[in-house]
Design an enzyme around this catalytic site. Structure first.
Site, PDB file in Angstrom:
ATOM      1  N   THR A  14       0.818  -1.113  -0.043  1.00 56.33           N
ATOM      2  CA  THR A  14       0.059   0.033  -0.240  1.00 56.33           C
ATOM      3  C   THR A  14       0.994   1.251   0.005  1.00 56.33           C
ATOM      4  O   THR A  14       1.435   1.697  -1.267  1.00 56.33           O
ATOM      5  CB  THR A  14      -1.067  -0.016   1.326  1.00 56.33           C
ATOM      6  OG1 THR A  14      -0.220  -0.204   2.325  1.00 56.33           O
ATOM      7  CG2 THR A  14      -2.141  -1.109   1.066  1.00 56.33           C
ATOM      8  N   LYS A  31       3.577  -6.975   3.865  1.00 59.62           N
ATOM      9  CA  LYS A  31       3.484  -5.473   3.875  1.00 59.62           C
ATOM     10  C   LYS A  31       3.079  -4.920   5.017  1.00 59.62           C
ATOM     11  O   LYS A  31       2.680  -5.451   5.836  1.00 59.62           O
ATOM     12  CB  LYS A  31       2.141  -5.345   2.670  1.00 59.62           C
ATOM     13  CG  LYS A  31       0.791  -5.700   2.731  1.00 59.62           C
ATOM     14  CD  LYS A  31      -0.001  -5.011   3.877  1.00 59.62           C
ATOM     15  CE  LYS A  31      -0.023  -3.419   3.431  1.00 59.62           C
ATOM     16  NZ  LYS A  31      -0.661  -2.726   4.425  1.00 59.62           N
ATOM     17  N   THR A  35      -6.403   9.688  -1.787  1.00 56.04           N
ATOM     18  CA  THR A  35      -5.894  10.482  -3.298  1.00 56.04           C
ATOM     19  C   THR A  35      -4.646  10.016  -3.574  1.00 56.04           C
ATOM     20  O   THR A  35      -4.629   9.800  -4.793  1.00 56.04           O
ATOM     21  CB  THR A  35      -5.894  11.878  -2.841  1.00 56.04           C
ATOM     22  OG1 THR A  35      -4.702  12.237  -1.817  1.00 56.04           O
ATOM     23  CG2 THR A  35      -7.040  12.688  -2.515  1.00 56.04           C
ATOM     24  N   GLU A  74       6.147   4.716   7.662  1.00 60.36           N
ATOM     25  CA  GLU A  74       5.683   5.899   6.522  1.00 60.36           C
ATOM     26  C   GLU A  74       6.631   7.367   6.911  1.00 60.36           C
ATOM     27  O   GLU A  74       6.544   7.846   7.974  1.00 60.36           O
ATOM     28  CB  GLU A  74       4.239   6.317   6.781  1.00 60.36           C
ATOM     29  CG  GLU A  74       3.428   4.933   5.868  1.00 60.36           C
ATOM     30  CD  GLU A  74       2.161   5.075   6.404  1.00 60.36           C
ATOM     31  OE1 GLU A  74       1.347   4.627   5.515  1.00 60.36           O
ATOM     32  OE2 GLU A  74       1.654   5.829   7.326  1.00 60.36           O
ATOM     33  N   THR A 129       0.678  -5.961  13.197  1.00 58.72           N
ATOM     34  CA  THR A 129       0.104  -5.027  12.385  1.00 58.72           C
ATOM     35  C   THR A 129       0.356  -4.706  10.972  1.00 58.72           C
ATOM     36  O   THR A 129       1.008  -3.755  10.650  1.00 58.72           O
ATOM     37  CB  THR A 129       0.245  -3.735  13.219  1.00 58.72           C
ATOM     38  OG1 THR A 129       1.670  -3.518  13.647  1.00 58.72           O
ATOM     39  CG2 THR A 129      -0.486  -3.951  14.589  1.00 58.72           C
ATOM     40  N   ASN A 179      -0.284  10.194   5.287  1.00 61.24           N
ATOM     41  CA  ASN A 179      -1.640   9.846   5.735  1.00 61.24           C
ATOM     42  C   ASN A 179      -2.692  11.108   5.279  1.00 61.24           C
ATOM     43  O   ASN A 179      -3.774  10.486   5.478  1.00 61.24           O
ATOM     44  CB  ASN A 179      -1.496   9.478   7.124  1.00 61.24           C
ATOM     45  CG  ASN A 179      -0.947   8.099   7.236  1.00 61.24           C
ATOM     46  OD1 ASN A 179      -1.318   7.045   7.271  1.00 61.24           O
ATOM     47  ND2 ASN A 179       0.504   8.065   7.581  1.00 61.24           N
TER      48      ASN A 179
END
Length: 396
Positions: free
Chosen positions: A150, A177, A396, A267, A188, A391
């Site tokens: 993702t 992932k 989008t 991230e 998680t 995030n």
């Protein structure tokens, strides 16, 4: 005794397993996969661990009909859509998709796993129309590993071969992932482990839970627990070999290294940090303190700013509610003492050394509470501007 070797190409090495991926139209780029599968040519013993989030996604609720350990041979995985909070309709969509698998899939007790945005029904027609384009005899681990990503910035796949003292061997391969919504509350992320070891069915669940406890349950990127967290361990016995000690160590190492890859890919993350708490009243209290440190936004932002502010470490421990005493506490960055009752302020020389440690890509923060024998290590990363950007723009 046994010897562990690392192999390239992930799942492709594991005897009797196949995998592939295609673009089903969930991603706009037709060259980027979004639908993958893993299958065994013979029925597998399968063990699973799932998210502790009370709003478990439809794929988990569907799979739990078989129990936490069951026999099957097929997992279908999609990206871009979590199929979470979709109610009974979400489960019905899974049944429709799995019933449409072609005969060449040879699927027995198939399950599905999903990752992506919460709250949307699966595009059933797109997925069903893509099923005939999958090569069910392919060994394309690279495509499968990339299709399930993702916000990840790189694929995560590993494989080990274990050679036993008697000359027999078995292999474990995995793809995973995870980059955001990472909090130690089972696993998680998504992880799919395939092995050709002849693992006894009554040992599968215990082996998996032990490995997860030492790896995925100790990491945190942002303190959020997904609705879809899943780890599957699939064992088809095609290699014929097995040794519990060797298998447990290989599985532990496989899951730990994947967990560290997830942290590295957190991230916007730049640093991976181990939070080691010792001297606690119990292991449970040490776990509370270490986990609070790995989740703390103030600690994470200090890591990003490379600020050796031990006050944030001490404050987080004190706020965790465990038994602690500032007169007994010591804090080290790697081997550098930054706090004890006699050194409550960093002198210029030690502060400069602390800055140099904080600039490293990975290091350890060690906190000895000086109270008991309890210990626990959790793992976390820094929190950067990019985390907010990624995030804020997730849909989008």
């Amino acid at each position: 005794m046994f010897t562990l070797y690392s192999l390239k190409k992930g799942l492709a090495n594991v005897r009797g397993f196949y995998c592939d991926a295609v673009n089903a139209g969930l991603r706009p780029d037709p060259d980027q996969g979004d639908l993958a599968f893993i299958r065994s040519e013979v029925p597998c013993r399968i063990a699973a661990t799932y998210t502790t989030n009370r709003f478990q996604a439809a794929p988990i609720r569907h799979a739990l009909r078989y129990g936490k350990t069951f026999e099957g041979n097929f997992v279908l995985i999609n990206a871009k859509n979590a199929n979470a909070m979709t109610g009974k309709a979400g489960i019905a969509d899974i049944e429709t998709i799995l019933e449409a698998l072609p005969p060449e899939a040879a699927a027995e007790n198939p399950v599905m796993s999903s990752t992506g945005v919460i709250g949307y029904r699966l595009p059933v027609d797109k997925i069903v129309n893509a099923l005939d384009r999958l090569d069910y005899n392919a060994k394309n681990s690279d495509a499968a590993a990339r299709a399930i990503l993702t916000t990840d910035s790189f694929k995560k796949e590993l494989c080990f071969e274990v050679e036993l003292e008697n000359g027999e061997s078995f292999r474990l391969g995995a793809i995973a992932k995870g980059a955001g919504m990472i909090n130690p509350a089972m696993a998680t992320m998504l992880c799919f482990i395939a092995t050709d070891a002849a693992v006894p069915g009554d040992e599968m669940e215990e082996l998996l839970e032990e490995a997860v406890a030492q790896s995925f349950n100790r990491i945190s990127v942002d303190g959020d627990t997904s609705t879809n967290d899943t780890v599957y361990l699939m064992a088809n016995g095609a290699g014929g070999a097995y040794d519990r000690e060797a298998f447990a160590e290989a599985l532990r190492r496989l899951t730990f290294e994947l967990a560290m890859l997830i942290l590295k890919d957190g991230e916007g993350a730049n640093k991976v940090v181990a939070f080691e708490v010792t001297g606690a009243a119990s292991d449970e209290e040490a776990a509370v303190a270490a986990t609070n440190l790995s989740n703390s936004l103030l600690v994470k932002t200090a890591l990003f700013g490379e600020d050796p502010n031990w006050g944030r470490i001490a404050s987080t421990i004190g706020a965790s509610g465990i038994d602690c005493d500032e007169e007994k506490l010591t804090i080290h960055y790697d081997d550098l003492l930054v706090y004890d009752a006699e050194h409550r302020q960093l002198d210029p020389e030690r502060e400069e050394k602390a800055y140099r440690i904080m600039k490293k890509d990975s290091f350890k923060i060690r906190c000895d509470l000086g109270i008991g024998e309890g210990s626990f290590t959790a793992y976390g990363c820094d929190l950067s501007y990019d985390y907010v950007k990624i995030n804020a723009e997730y849909r989008t």
